[in-house]
Scaffold this motif. Structure first.
Motif, mmCIF file in Angstrom:
data_model
loop_
_atom_site.group_PDB
_atom_site.id
_atom_site.type_symbol
_atom_site.label_atom_id
_atom_site.label_comp_id
_atom_site.label_asym_id
_atom_site.label_seq_id
_atom_site.Cartn_x
_atom_site.Cartn_y
_atom_site.Cartn_z
ATOM 1 N N GLU A 147 13.379 2.553 33.618
ATOM 2 C CA GLU A 147 13.950 1.377 32.975
ATOM 3 C C GLU A 147 13.065 0.912 31.813
ATOM 4 N N GLU A 148 11.738 0.922 32.020
ATOM 5 C CA GLU A 148 10.804 0.582 30.942
ATOM 6 C C GLU A 148 10.962 1.545 29.770
ATOM 7 N N ALA A 149 11.032 2.840 30.104
ATOM 8 C CA ALA A 149 11.111 3.861 29.061
ATOM 9 C C ALA A 149 12.403 3.735 28.258
ATOM 10 N N TYR A 150 13.510 3.529 28.955
ATOM 11 C CA TYR A 150 14.792 3.453 28.256
ATOM 12 C C TYR A 150 14.870 2.203 27.387
ATOM 13 N N ALA A 151 14.261 1.129 27.859
ATOM 14 C CA ALA A 151 14.251 -0.110 27.077
ATOM 15 C C ALA A 151 13.477 0.065 25.771
ATOM 16 N N ALA A 152 12.527 1.019 25.746
ATOM 17 C CA ALA A 152 11.703 1.263 24.550
ATOM 18 C C ALA A 152 12.217 2.449 23.736
ATOM 19 N N ARG A 153 13.456 2.863 23.959
ATOM 20 C CA ARG A 153 13.980 4.089 23.344
ATOM 21 C C ARG A 153 13.975 4.043 21.810
ATOM 22 N N ASP A 154 14.130 2.854 21.239
ATOM 23 C CA ASP A 154 14.163 2.769 19.776
ATOM 24 C C ASP A 154 12.770 2.764 19.153
ATOM 25 N N TYR A 155 11.742 2.763 20.003
ATOM 26 C CA TYR A 155 10.359 2.837 19.511
ATOM 27 C C TYR A 155 10.063 4.213 18.931
ATOM 28 N N PHE A 156 10.791 5.228 19.419
ATOM 29 C CA PHE A 156 10.501 6.612 19.054
ATOM 30 C C PHE A 156 11.519 7.176 18.070
ATOM 31 N N ALA A 157 11.039 8.095 17.241
ATOM 32 C CA ALA A 157 11.927 8.966 16.474
ATOM 33 C C ALA A 157 12.151 10.199 17.335
ATOM 34 N N TRP A 158 13.390 10.584 17.518
ATOM 35 C CA TRP A 158 13.698 11.701 18.401
ATOM 36 C C TRP A 158 13.786 12.986 17.597
ATOM 37 N N PRO A 159 13.393 14.141 18.195
ATOM 38 C CA PRO A 159 13.090 14.423 19.601
ATOM 39 C C PRO A 159 11.705 13.927 20.021
ATOM 40 N N VAL A 160 11.507 13.896 21.355
ATOM 41 C CA VAL A 160 10.232 13.494 21.932
ATOM 42 C C VAL A 160 9.832 14.504 23.008
ATOM 43 N N ILE A 161 8.557 14.433 23.399
ATOM 44 C CA ILE A 161 8.064 15.188 24.546
ATOM 45 C C ILE A 161 7.804 14.192 25.673
ATOM 46 N N VAL A 162 8.274 14.518 26.861
ATOM 47 C CA VAL A 162 8.092 13.673 28.034
ATOM 48 C C VAL A 162 7.232 14.439 29.029
ATOM 49 N N LYS A 163 6.142 13.815 29.515
ATOM 50 C CA LYS A 163 5.259 14.528 30.441
ATOM 51 C C LYS A 163 4.471 13.542 31.303
ATOM 52 N N PRO A 164 3.956 14.016 32.427
ATOM 53 C CA PRO A 164 3.077 13.163 33.241
ATOM 54 C C PRO A 164 1.806 12.846 32.466
ATOM 55 N N VAL A 165 1.201 11.688 32.742
ATOM 56 C CA VAL A 165 -0.042 11.355 32.041
ATOM 57 C C VAL A 165 -1.217 12.158 32.578
ATOM 58 N N ASP A 166 -1.046 12.788 33.741
ATOM 59 C CA ASP A 166 -2.204 13.343 34.437
ATOM 60 C C ASP A 166 -1.947 14.689 35.097
ATOM 61 N N SER A 167 -1.011 15.451 34.591
ATOM 62 C CA SER A 167 -0.744 16.765 35.170
ATOM 63 C C SER A 167 -1.049 17.842 34.148
ATOM 64 N N ALA A 168 -1.218 19.080 34.620
ATOM 65 C CA ALA A 168 -1.554 20.188 33.728
ATOM 66 C C ALA A 168 -0.672 21.385 34.056
ATOM 67 N N GLY A 169 -0.906 22.478 33.326
ATOM 68 C CA GLY A 169 -0.138 23.692 33.575
ATOM 69 C C GLY A 169 1.308 23.580 33.142
ATOM 70 N N SER A 170 1.608 22.639 32.243
ATOM 71 C CA SER A 170 2.960 22.423 31.705
ATOM 72 C C SER A 170 3.939 21.935 32.758
ATOM 73 N N LYS A 171 3.436 21.511 33.911
ATOM 74 C CA LYS A 171 4.330 21.011 34.957
ATOM 75 C C LYS A 171 4.880 19.639 34.563
ATOM 76 N N GLY A 172 6.212 19.512 34.640
ATOM 77 C CA GLY A 172 6.850 18.246 34.343
ATOM 78 C C GLY A 172 7.016 17.943 32.870
#
Length: 401
Positions: free
Chosen positions: A130-155
């Motif tokens: 809900e937070e992310a969608y509310a901020a959708r106009d903050y970004f120029a699309w396309p975007v990359i979405v990922k965990p803040v703390d994962s590696a190996g390209s997971k997620g």
């Protein structure tokens, strides 16, 4: 004299050369994670079943065992824990705990880069969709979405439209240890991005490398690296500028003696970007590849650093030829039936390292943990390397039923 005790967090096969190096230095090697069947535990001297995400449990174990050093090599989730334990016990560490925490949290890292004037993609962290969608106009699309703390390209996912954000966000959240996701501007790259290992001694970069990181666009996750080659596709000027920026970053963070896995790219806008810096060896055998290609042994140096030994033998050296590493993987889930390499390629194959046997079940390529082995190649020229990489489907087959 009692043997020095080195604790390694995790149990992946990428720890095997680290265990070898530690044993060559006369160390008693302790591995720990919550997966007792992981391969590295078969080669260590001692194993303990404790989650590497549980900092207090690892600290308690380390204190009980009276370890002399701790590392998380090629195991991203353990880097902050290793730094925490080292900080509490007064053991050698790559840098201040606060600095390592910044490097390991993508949101904090992006904020640090922006505050200190580095080129950085526009980004923001979120704890809920809900937070992310509310901020959708903050970004120029396309975007990359990922965990803040994962590696190996997971997620990790690229999202081209606001309407497609939900599944990507949920996937990233599923792979996040802390329950937080970062959305950032997608930086179109010029040539290949780089993912390679570097080394600093007393905060000064003594060995820097850049690779050409390559992807399989037909894989289930096209953002999981499928091959690497050296040298990079960057110009000498671009490498020089990136090296200066990496050094500036390490100086600001007061880093010390450590190996680093560093991802960089040149945007189509011509700007250099430092995408990731982690004070650990990279996965996919990157430090091993660089040892083959240059003779520089960052693995042994990393063990020495973790034990507080002075590191004196890390120097910049050129590549001995043109090198490539293919990350073997299946194009779909199924039963592995064999690996076929054209006979005419035999003179280029330096090493074939297969991690599965015929008849074993394998998964499609969604992340680095789905790799089934590596293939190391040495070529005589850049044009030959590029030709062979482009024609990979013609000379290399992973047979799956």
């Amino acid at each position: 004299m009692p043997r020095r005790k080195l604790m390694l967090l995790g149990g992946l096969r990428y720890l095997l050369p680290v265990i070898d190096a530690a044993h060559s230095l006369g160390c008693h090697v302790i591995t720990c994670d919550y997966l007792p069947d992981n391969i590295a535990h078969k080669y260590s001297d001692e194993y303990h079943n404790v989650s590497i995400l549980d900092r207090e449990a690892v600290l308690s174990l380390a204190r009980e065992l009276r370890i002399d050093g701790i590392m998380s090599f090629a195991v991203d989730p353990g880097v902050v824990t290793a730094a925490y334990v080292a900080d509490r016990l007064g053991l050698p560490c790559a840098g201040p705990y606060e600095s390592i925490y910044i490097l390991q949290d993508k949101e904090k890292f992006r904020g640090f880069l922006e505050t200190n004037g580095f080129n950085v993609p526009k980004s923001k962290g979120f704890s809920s969709y809900e937070e992310a969608y509310a901020a959708r106009d903050y970004f120029a699309w396309p975007v990359i979405v990922k965990p803040v703390d994962s590696a190996g390209s997971k997620g990790v996912s690229r999202v081209d439209s606001r309407d497609d954000l939900r599944p990507a966000f949920d996937n990233a959240m599923f792979h996040s240890f802390s329950g937080k996701v970062i959305i950032e501007e997608f930086i179109e790259k010029e040539g290949c991005s780089s993912d390679s290992d570097c080394f600093s001694v007393d905060g000064k970069l003594e060995f820097v490398s850049f690779s050409a990181q390559r992807f399989d666009e037909n894989a289930d996750n096209p953002y999981t690296p499928a091959a690497y080659s050296w040298p990079s596709t960057f110009t000498k000027g671009q490498e020089t500028e990136l090296t200066a920026e990496i050094q500036r970053l390490l100086t600001l963070l007061q880093m010390r003696t450590s190996i680093y896995n560093i991802e960089t790219r040149i945007g189509t806008n011509g700007r250099p970007y430092i995408m990731e810096v982690s004070p650990r060896g990279g996965g996919n055998r990157l430090a091993e590849m660089l040892r083959m290609a240059t003779g520089v042994d960052m693995i042994t140096a990393a063990v020495k650093a973790a034990l507080g030994e002075k590191v004196t033998d890390i120097v910049q050296k050129p590549y001995d030829g043109h090198w490539a590493e293919v990350i073997l993987h299946a194009d779909r889930s199924g039963t592995f039936r064999g690996l076929d390499i054209s006979p005419e390629m035999s003179s280029h194959v330096v090493e074939r390292d297969l991690w599965v046997r015929e008849g074993e079940r394998v998964s499609s390529f969604n992340g680095a943990n789905d790799a089934i082995g590596t293939l190391v190649l040495k070529l005589d020229s850049l044009s030959e390397l590029e030709s062979i990489i482009r024609a990979q489907g013609e000379w290399l087959k992973v047979r799956i039923d």
